[in-house]
Write an enzyme that holds these catalytic residues in place. Sequence first.
Site, PDB file in Angstrom:
ATOM      1  N   ASP A 312       0.851  -1.195   0.000  1.00 16.85           N
ATOM      2  CA  ASP A 312       0.000   0.000   0.000  1.00 16.85           C
ATOM      3  C   ASP A 312       0.882   1.239   0.000  1.00 16.85           C
ATOM      4  O   ASP A 312       1.951   1.257   0.635  1.00 16.85           O
ATOM      5  CB  ASP A 312      -0.912   0.007   1.229  1.00 16.85           C
ATOM      6  CG  ASP A 312      -2.036  -1.024   1.133  1.00 16.85           C
ATOM      7  OD1 ASP A 312      -2.442  -1.337   0.003  1.00 16.85           O
ATOM      8  OD2 ASP A 312      -2.477  -1.507   2.189  1.00 16.85           O
ATOM      9  N   ASP A 330      -6.994  -1.260  -4.960  1.00 17.93           N
ATOM     10  CA  ASP A 330      -8.136  -0.917  -4.105  1.00 17.93           C
ATOM     11  C   ASP A 330      -8.995   0.163  -4.759  1.00 17.93           C
ATOM     12  O   ASP A 330     -10.228   0.129  -4.668  1.00 17.93           O
ATOM     13  CB  ASP A 330      -7.634  -0.424  -2.748  1.00 17.93           C
ATOM     14  CG  ASP A 330      -6.848  -1.482  -1.996  1.00 17.93           C
ATOM     15  OD1 ASP A 330      -7.105  -2.671  -2.223  1.00 17.93           O
ATOM     16  OD2 ASP A 330      -5.984  -1.116  -1.191  1.00 17.93           O
TER      17      ASP A 330
END
Length: 363
Positions: A312, A330
């Site tokens: 991330d 995402d």
Amino acid sequence: MSWKLFLYDWGGLNIALFQVINTGTPATLEPLAWFFSLVGSYWTAPLMLLGLWWWSKSATNAARGTAVRHRLIGFSAAFLLALLVATVLKLWFDFPRPPAVLGELVRVIGDKELHYSLPSGHATYAALVVGALWPLMGRHGRVGLVLYATLVGWSRIAAGMHFPADVLAGWALGWSCTALARWLLPLAASVWQSARRTSAWIWFTVAATIVMTDQLTKFAIIRTFAYGEQVEITPFFNLVHVLNPGAAFSFLANAGGWQRYFFITLGLVVSAWLGRMLCQQRPRLEAMGYSLILGGALGNVADRMLRGQVVDFLDFHWRLAHWPAFNLADVAITSGAALLIMQMQTREKRMDTGSIANYNHSQ
């Protein structure tokens, strides 16, 4: 690990066999070990592909040419599948190579390597070659193929690069991927024909583009940022490098480790369902939503398989309150879900409008 002692170490027999072969190989056979390590390398795959292509074109019998062409396609699919699985297994297990276990007792031919012993990539590739050529060969040719695979496996032990268990695992992986590719190709052909009829290839291209973009950005973050590093871009947005073992937006990130395999399985099942949906005729907004979710799901599945966790790097915050870091996969999943909601609302609005129009007409 008790399973490792039983399945890999063989109660010490794995190391004992290695030492017998490695130290028992005469110096005069070292060039032979080097040669078969060379011809059993993944790097010879382009020559294998070129050879099969030339064979298919030069065959005087049309049926023979078709058979060779099928083996060319099967070898290509099995090669890509085996390369992926072997990479995942090497990174996942990270078994030490013989020099890391036995030190100076190992005779090494070539560069000394210490990590990622299981499975042997050379043995895997040799099994792929045997699997591709086996249906095309007669009895003598098949004996030659078995001898080739055996000598490649022997060369890796004689060169001090792998244990016997690594070689056996490589042979098993190569044969398994060959069989799996042979089973998957007719299914893939059916899906492709369906995609051509429904223009689904457009949406699969969108999904593939998302996966590639997601993986490239993650690779750039890994190479550019140290783990845990963050760089302020705006007063409310940072670029960071963090690892998330959970799902999107760090859901279940603090679970005990089982979530990795759960989310890999879930991601693959959902991706298969999404692929099936995209092979059917869908409204554009709905198809775009499915393709965005498919690309995002596969992007994060790739992370979990290759790295064990998801990378991330997008960090939005307000003062000291930070939204859980996320990535482009995402974003794609969230955007796809939003498009599906919009499609549902549009459909309901049309149904309501149609119901009102039918009611007024009946009056």
